[in-house]
Design a protein around this motif. Structure first.
Motif, PDB file in Angstrom:
ATOM      1  N   ASN A  49       0.846  -1.200   0.000  1.00 24.14           N
ATOM      2  CA  ASN A  49       0.000   0.000   0.000  1.00 24.14           C
ATOM      3  C   ASN A  49       0.879   1.247   0.000  1.00 24.14           C
ATOM      4  N   ASN A  50       1.563   1.470  -1.116  1.00 25.29           N
ATOM      5  CA  ASN A  50       2.421   2.646  -1.270  1.00 25.29           C
ATOM      6  C   ASN A  50       2.581   2.941  -2.753  1.00 25.29           C
ATOM      7  N   PHE A  51       3.259   4.021  -3.098  1.00 22.88           N
ATOM      8  CA  PHE A  51       3.318   4.453  -4.498  1.00 22.88           C
ATOM      9  C   PHE A  51       4.124   3.512  -5.384  1.00 22.88           C
ATOM     10  N   MET A  84      13.389   3.128  -4.812  1.00 24.48           N
ATOM     11  CA  MET A  84      12.567   4.210  -5.350  1.00 24.48           C
ATOM     12  C   MET A  84      13.165   4.762  -6.642  1.00 24.48           C
ATOM     13  N   VAL A  85      14.493   4.871  -6.690  1.00 25.54           N
ATOM     14  CA  VAL A  85      15.151   5.342  -7.911  1.00 25.54           C
ATOM     15  C   VAL A  85      14.857   4.400  -9.062  1.00 25.54           C
ATOM     16  N   ALA A  86      14.990   3.094  -8.823  1.00 27.12           N
ATOM     17  CA  ALA A  86      14.725   2.102  -9.874  1.00 27.12           C
ATOM     18  C   ALA A  86      13.277   2.173 -10.332  1.00 27.12           C
ATOM     19  N   TRP A  87      12.353   2.364  -9.387  1.00 24.75           N
ATOM     20  CA  TRP A  87      10.935   2.484  -9.738  1.00 24.75           C
ATOM     21  C   TRP A  87      10.694   3.694 -10.632  1.00 24.75           C
ATOM     22  N   ALA A  88      11.307   4.818 -10.306  1.00 25.07           N
ATOM     23  CA  ALA A  88      11.097   6.043 -11.080  1.00 25.07           C
ATOM     24  C   ALA A  88      11.620   5.921 -12.504  1.00 25.07           C
ATOM     25  N   GLN A  89      12.558   5.021 -12.710  1.00 27.32           N
ATOM     26  CA  GLN A  89      13.210   4.899 -14.014  1.00 27.32           C
ATOM     27  C   GLN A  89      12.755   3.671 -14.803  1.00 27.32           C
ATOM     28  N   ASN A  90      11.708   2.973 -14.324  1.00 29.20           N
ATOM     29  CA  ASN A  90      11.343   1.706 -14.985  1.00 29.20           C
ATOM     30  C   ASN A  90      10.477   1.883 -16.224  1.00 29.20           C
ATOM     31  N   GLY A  91      10.104   3.114 -16.549  1.00 28.64           N
ATOM     32  CA  GLY A  91       9.385   3.368 -17.789  1.00 28.64           C
ATOM     33  C   GLY A  91       7.906   3.043 -17.769  1.00 28.64           C
ATOM     34  N   ARG A  92       7.345   2.763 -16.601  1.00 31.84           N
ATOM     35  CA  ARG A  92       5.923   2.422 -16.502  1.00 31.84           C
ATOM     36  C   ARG A  92       5.197   3.444 -15.634  1.00 31.84           C
ATOM     37  N   GLU A  93       3.938   3.696 -15.960  1.00 32.63           N
ATOM     38  CA  GLU A  93       3.074   4.564 -15.152  1.00 32.63           C
ATOM     39  C   GLU A  93       1.731   3.851 -15.018  1.00 32.63           C
ATOM     40  N   THR A  94       1.521   3.136 -13.914  1.00 36.33           N
ATOM     41  CA  THR A  94       0.291   2.381 -13.734  1.00 36.33           C
ATOM     42  C   THR A  94      -0.790   3.256 -13.109  1.00 36.33           C
ATOM     43  N   ALA A  95      -2.039   2.779 -13.195  1.00 37.39           N
ATOM     44  CA  ALA A  95      -3.157   3.515 -12.602  1.00 37.39           C
ATOM     45  C   ALA A  95      -2.984   3.632 -11.088  1.00 37.39           C
ATOM     46  N   ALA A  96      -2.502   2.564 -10.451  1.00 38.29           N
ATOM     47  CA  ALA A  96      -2.290   2.592  -9.004  1.00 38.29           C
ATOM     48  C   ALA A  96      -1.232   3.624  -8.625  1.00 38.29           C
ATOM     49  N   GLU A  97      -0.178   3.733  -9.436  1.00 35.32           N
ATOM     50  CA  GLU A  97       0.860   4.728  -9.175  1.00 35.32           C
ATOM     51  C   GLU A  97       0.331   6.142  -9.340  1.00 35.32           C
ATOM     52  N   ARG A  98      -0.541   6.341 -10.319  1.00 32.13           N
ATOM     53  CA  ARG A  98      -1.061   7.688 -10.575  1.00 32.13           C
ATOM     54  C   ARG A  98      -2.006   8.160  -9.476  1.00 32.13           C
ATOM     55  N   TYR A 129      -1.074   8.350  -6.549  1.00 34.39           N
ATOM     56  CA  TYR A 129      -0.159   9.151  -5.735  1.00 34.39           C
ATOM     57  C   TYR A 129       0.442  10.313  -6.525  1.00 34.39           C
ATOM     58  N   ASN A 130       0.538  10.152  -7.834  1.00 38.10           N
ATOM     59  CA  ASN A 130       1.161  11.160  -8.703  1.00 38.10           C
ATOM     60  C   ASN A 130       0.191  11.532  -9.823  1.00 38.10           C
ATOM     61  N   PRO A 131      -0.910  12.196  -9.502  1.00 31.45           N
ATOM     62  CA  PRO A 131      -1.948  12.414 -10.514  1.00 31.45           C
ATOM     63  C   PRO A 131      -1.543  13.339 -11.650  1.00 31.45           C
ATOM     64  N   LYS A 132      -0.557  14.221 -11.448  1.00 27.82           N
ATOM     65  CA  LYS A 132      -0.220  15.220 -12.468  1.00 27.82           C
ATOM     66  C   LYS A 132       1.252  15.235 -12.848  1.00 27.82           C
ATOM     67  N   ILE A 133       2.108  14.654 -12.038  1.00 31.90           N
ATOM     68  CA  ILE A 133       3.552  14.767 -12.257  1.00 31.90           C
ATOM     69  C   ILE A 133       4.126  13.430 -12.723  1.00 31.90           C
ATOM     70  N   PRO A 134       4.809  13.381 -13.854  1.00 39.36           N
ATOM     71  CA  PRO A 134       5.461  12.129 -14.274  1.00 39.36           C
ATOM     72  C   PRO A 134       6.452  11.686 -13.207  1.00 39.36           C
ATOM     73  N   LYS A 135       6.512  10.384 -12.959  1.00 33.82           N
ATOM     74  CA  LYS A 135       7.350   9.934 -11.851  1.00 33.82           C
ATOM     75  C   LYS A 135       8.833  10.173 -12.100  1.00 33.82           C
ATOM     76  N   GLY A 145      -4.123  12.455   0.608  1.00 29.55           N
ATOM     77  CA  GLY A 145      -3.579  11.259   1.218  1.00 29.55           C
ATOM     78  C   GLY A 145      -2.089  11.414   1.475  1.00 29.55           C
ATOM     79  N   TYR A 146      -1.546  10.443   2.177  1.00 30.97           N
ATOM     80  CA  TYR A 146      -0.101  10.398   2.433  1.00 30.97           C
ATOM     81  C   TYR A 146       0.651  10.154   1.127  1.00 30.97           C
ATOM     82  N   ASP A 147       1.833  10.744   1.000  1.00 33.41           N
ATOM     83  CA  ASP A 147       2.704  10.591  -0.170  1.00 33.41           C
ATOM     84  C   ASP A 147       2.069  11.130  -1.451  1.00 33.41           C
ATOM     85  N   CYS A 148       1.242  12.144  -1.324  1.00 35.03           N
ATOM     86  CA  CYS A 148       0.575  12.730  -2.489  1.00 35.03           C
ATOM     87  C   CYS A 148       1.487  13.785  -3.115  1.00 35.03           C
TER      88      CYS A 148
END
Length: 249
Positions: free
Chosen positions: A46-48, A100-114, A116-122, A185-188
């Motif tokens: 349950n996190n970004f 977290m660095v690896a996650w930000a660079q993995n080239g994917r943007e899932t609905a669950a991730e968005r 937490y990040n509704p407007k900013i590319p990870k 929410g947290y981590d928004c």
């Protein structure tokens, strides 16, 4: 009234004489104050990032002893108001930040991730200061937390199968966090998550101000881009990478 840290040191020593010893003067927060609620999100899915982060082998808040004592003082003040702290993250192993660095660079943007990040590319989160590859959390100087109204119904749990609205949505549409409504929410990672955001209600602003003031009375400083993030000046130092292990009872 500001609680005497000397008195807290004496009480903490008496209560943790048999506590597990950790590196670098770290302790388990439960050994300092077991009444502080813990929801260590990076030990869960349950996190970004959507999975437990490397190094979080237990959902335990680990802190520098002085940080724990000051949190205990905040909790004592809040308890008289039927409120409690809830910690989301405390010490963070360096390996978790690299996750977290690896996650930000993995080239994917899932609905669950968005959520937490509704407007900013990870890929932009590090440049914009929302995530740090070298985090104060790893030094023991920082932690993430919120307030819980102990008189409210906090029983709602997250349903992994449900498609929740993003972290900026009204509280009834967001994933439940069992805490007061801080406006996001947290981590928004959004402007609305900035502590002084103007796009929140007066009640949400009052809760944020209440948290910041209670923490400030014990020396904690809030990070302006995250209403939930606080640090204790002078408590840090070297970054650590030991994993968070289960606490022995």
């Amino acid at each position: 009234m500001k609680t005497s840290l000397t008195a807290l040191w004496v009480a903490a020593f008496a209560g943790t004489a048999h506590a597990q010893s950790l590196l670098g003067g770290f302790v388990y927060l439960r050994d300092i104050d077991p009444t502080i609620i813990q929801d260590i999100r990076y030990a869960t899915s349950n996190n970004f990032v959507g999975k437990p982060l490397n190094g979080y082998t237990a959902g335990e808040c680990v802190v520098k002893r002085d940080v724990g004592l000051r949190l205990k003082a905040v909790q004592q003040e809040l308890s008289g108001q039927s409120l409690s702290l809830k910690v989301f993250d405390c010490y963070r192993p360096v390996r978790a930040s690299l996750d977290m660095v690896a996650w930000a660079q993995n080239g994917r943007e899932t609905a669950a991730e968005r959520r937490y990040n509704p407007k900013i590319p990870k890929t932009e989160l590090f440049r914009l200061g929302y995530i740090a590859s070298r985090s104060q959390h790893s030094t023991g100087a920082a932690l993430d937390l919120t307030l819980v109204d102990l008189k409210a119904d906090n029983s709602a749990k997250i349903d992994p199968a449900r498609a929740y609205a993003d972290c900026t949505a009204p509280v009834e549409a967001r994933a439940p966090e069992g805490s007061v409504d801080m406006g996001t929410g947290y981590d928004c990672t959004d402007l609305k998550g900035h502590t002084a955001a103007r796009s929140i209600t007066p009640e949400q602003r009052a809760w944020r101000n209440r948290l910041v003031a209670a923490m400030a009375r014990q020396g904690f400083v809030n990070y302006s881009k995250e209403w939930w993030h606080f640090s204790l000046p002078g408590a840090g130092g070297a970054a650590y990478d030991f994993p968070i292990q289960p606490r022995r009872n």
